[in-house]
Design a protein around this motif. Structure first.
Motif, PDB file in Angstrom:
ATOM      1  N   GLY A  83       0.817  -1.216   0.000  1.00  0.00           N
ATOM      2  CA  GLY A  83       0.000   0.000   0.000  1.00  0.00           C
ATOM      3  C   GLY A  83       0.840   1.250   0.000  1.00  0.00           C
ATOM      4  N   ALA A  84       1.927   1.241   0.765  1.00  0.00           N
ATOM      5  CA  ALA A  84       2.836   2.384   0.767  1.00  0.00           C
ATOM      6  C   ALA A  84       3.477   2.567  -0.598  1.00  0.00           C
ATOM      7  CB  ALA A  84       3.912   2.192   1.835  1.00  0.00           C
ATOM      8  N   GLY A 113       5.336   5.213  -4.133  1.00  0.00           N
ATOM      9  CA  GLY A 113       6.305   4.550  -5.000  1.00  0.00           C
ATOM     10  C   GLY A 113       7.082   3.503  -4.229  1.00  0.00           C
ATOM     11  N   LYS A 114       7.213   2.324  -4.816  1.00  0.00           N
ATOM     12  CA  LYS A 114       7.843   1.226  -4.063  1.00  0.00           C
ATOM     13  C   LYS A 114       9.327   1.462  -3.824  1.00  0.00           C
ATOM     14  CE  LYS A 114       8.971  -2.049  -7.797  1.00  0.00           C
ATOM     15  NZ  LYS A 114       8.773  -3.445  -8.267  1.00  0.00           N
ATOM     16  N   GLU A 115       9.982   2.272  -4.657  1.00  0.00           N
ATOM     17  CA  GLU A 115      11.412   2.534  -4.446  1.00  0.00           C
ATOM     18  C   GLU A 115      11.633   3.290  -3.138  1.00  0.00           C
ATOM     19  OE1 GLU A 115      13.761   1.130  -6.089  1.00  0.00           O
ATOM     20  OE2 GLU A 115      12.257   0.194  -7.377  1.00  0.00           O
ATOM     21  N   ALA A 155      13.739   1.858   0.019  1.00  0.00           N
ATOM     22  CA  ALA A 155      14.811   2.653   0.635  1.00  0.00           C
ATOM     23  C   ALA A 155      14.592   2.798   2.140  1.00  0.00           C
ATOM     24  CB  ALA A 155      14.878   4.028  -0.022  1.00  0.00           C
ATOM     25  N   ALA A 156      13.337   2.979   2.548  1.00  0.00           N
ATOM     26  CA  ALA A 156      13.035   3.104   3.986  1.00  0.00           C
ATOM     27  C   ALA A 156      13.354   1.802   4.716  1.00  0.00           C
ATOM     28  CB  ALA A 156      11.567   3.481   4.178  1.00  0.00           C
ATOM     29  N   LEU A 157      12.998   0.670   4.117  1.00  0.00           N
ATOM     30  CA  LEU A 157      13.285  -0.615   4.745  1.00  0.00           C
ATOM     31  C   LEU A 157      14.791  -0.878   4.817  1.00  0.00           C
ATOM     32  CD1 LEU A 157      10.479  -2.788   3.080  1.00  0.00           C
ATOM     33  CD2 LEU A 157      10.561  -1.990   5.454  1.00  0.00           C
ATOM     34  N   ARG A 174      10.693  -8.502   3.320  1.00  0.00           N
ATOM     35  CA  ARG A 174       9.817  -7.404   2.906  1.00  0.00           C
ATOM     36  C   ARG A 174      10.391  -6.669   1.690  1.00  0.00           C
ATOM     37  NH1 ARG A 174       8.685  -4.218   8.445  1.00  0.00           N
ATOM     38  NH2 ARG A 174       7.481  -2.860   7.027  1.00  0.00           N
ATOM     39  N   ILE A 175      11.690  -6.502   1.688  1.00  0.00           N
ATOM     40  CA  ILE A 175      12.333  -5.849   0.539  1.00  0.00           C
ATOM     41  C   ILE A 175      12.186  -6.700  -0.710  1.00  0.00           C
ATOM     42  CG2 ILE A 175      14.569  -5.165  -0.431  1.00  0.00           C
ATOM     43  CD1 ILE A 175      15.353  -4.299   2.454  1.00  0.00           C
TER      44      ILE A 175
END
Length: 289
Positions: free
Chosen positions: A230-231, A236-238, A242-244, A281-282
């Protein structure tokens, strides 16, 4: 390990406390273990009802546990950015504006809670604001808002309530089976005494409660993947990847108890972990179309 132990201890405490009330109330109402439907109804009232009472109190309890303060009027540029970004993402996700809170912690973490989409809270640690860049922070907020949009707080409360119902129900069924076995082997025809029955119920609630926690944590891990996806749709999944990746470099989270289920980071995967591993998750985001 401590966070999973605390989650398990909290849930078991709820089950065992309600179990004591059931042991007192059911005989007073003349409901015996042989009356399956009556027993199941009362277990459901306590199991599901208790879970949703906890959900109703979740915002207040969450803020108390981390020492968080709701931002009514932003006092600086960081707080203004935080409130404005949550407002923008909430609108983008079609959600009412949640309350936004900030709490003092070196952890890079955030969590969402609340009894519904129109009564939700997003709380962010100071460590997250100070350690992540703007894109990474935005992705974390999008993840928490996805939890709200997916109705994860209510869903997890319902799942836990149903599991607690069957924990209390089957613990009493097992105690009755043992009591009947003792009665058939006893020349006096007597079954278990009250204290012996209570002891068996207590032990079985702990055993079944552990199994229930494994099931609940499996559901929690699946919902983390959905919140990540959802995020990715919102920002954007990138950015989410990057957050993960930044979270992999952070110190372990100190969120305690049931708050771990909706924090952005958990402990490495195992049967009692509320979150999948960050690597999993990544990989899930990277493989998403």
């Amino acid at each position: 390990m401590m966070r999973s132990v605390l989650f398990l201890a909290t849930n078991l405490a709820v089950v065992l406390t309600f179990g004591v009330f059931l042991n007192i109330i059911l005989p007073a109402l003349g409901i015996q273990t042989g009356n399956m439907m009556g027993l199941l109804i009362f277990c459901m009232l306590f199991g599901v009802g208790g879970s949703f009472i906890s959900l109703m109190l979740s915002k207040k309890m969450a803020l108390m546990s981390v020492g968080g303060k709701v931002i009514d009027t932003p006092q600086n540029s960081e707080e203004r950015w935080l409130v404005n970004t949550v407002a923008r993402l909430a609108k983008q996700a079609g959600l009412p504006m949640p309350e936004v809170a900030l709490y003092q912690s070196p952890d890079i973490n955030a969590f969402a809670t609340g009894s519904g989409k129109d009564k939700s809270l997003v709380a962010v640690s100071t460590g997250l604001l100070h350690s992540m860049n703007q894109d990474e922070r935005e992705a974390v907020l999008a993840h928490e808002l996805s939890h709200i949009a997916n109705g994860d707080m209510v869903t997890m409360a319902l799942i836990q309530g149903v599991l607690n119902t069957f924990v209390m129900f089957f613990a009493r069924i097992v105690a009755e089976i043992i009591s009947n076995a003792v009665r058939s082997n006893n020349q006096s025809g007597e079954g278990l005494g009250f204290l012996a029955r209570m002891g068996i119920i207590f032990v079985m609630e702990m055993v079944f409660g552990l199994i229930a926690s494994v099931i609940a944590m499996w559901f929690s891990r699946q919902r983390e993947y959905r919140a990540d996806a959802g995020a990715g749709c919102l920002v954007g999944k990138e950015k989410m990847i990057a957050a993960l990746q930044r979270l992999k470099q952070s110190q372990p989270s100190h969120l305690e108890g049931q708050l771990t289920a909706f924090g952005i980071i958990g402990r490495p995967r195992d049967l009692l972990s509320s979150h999948p591993s960050l690597d999993d998750r990544i990989r899930a985001l990277q493989s998403a179309s």
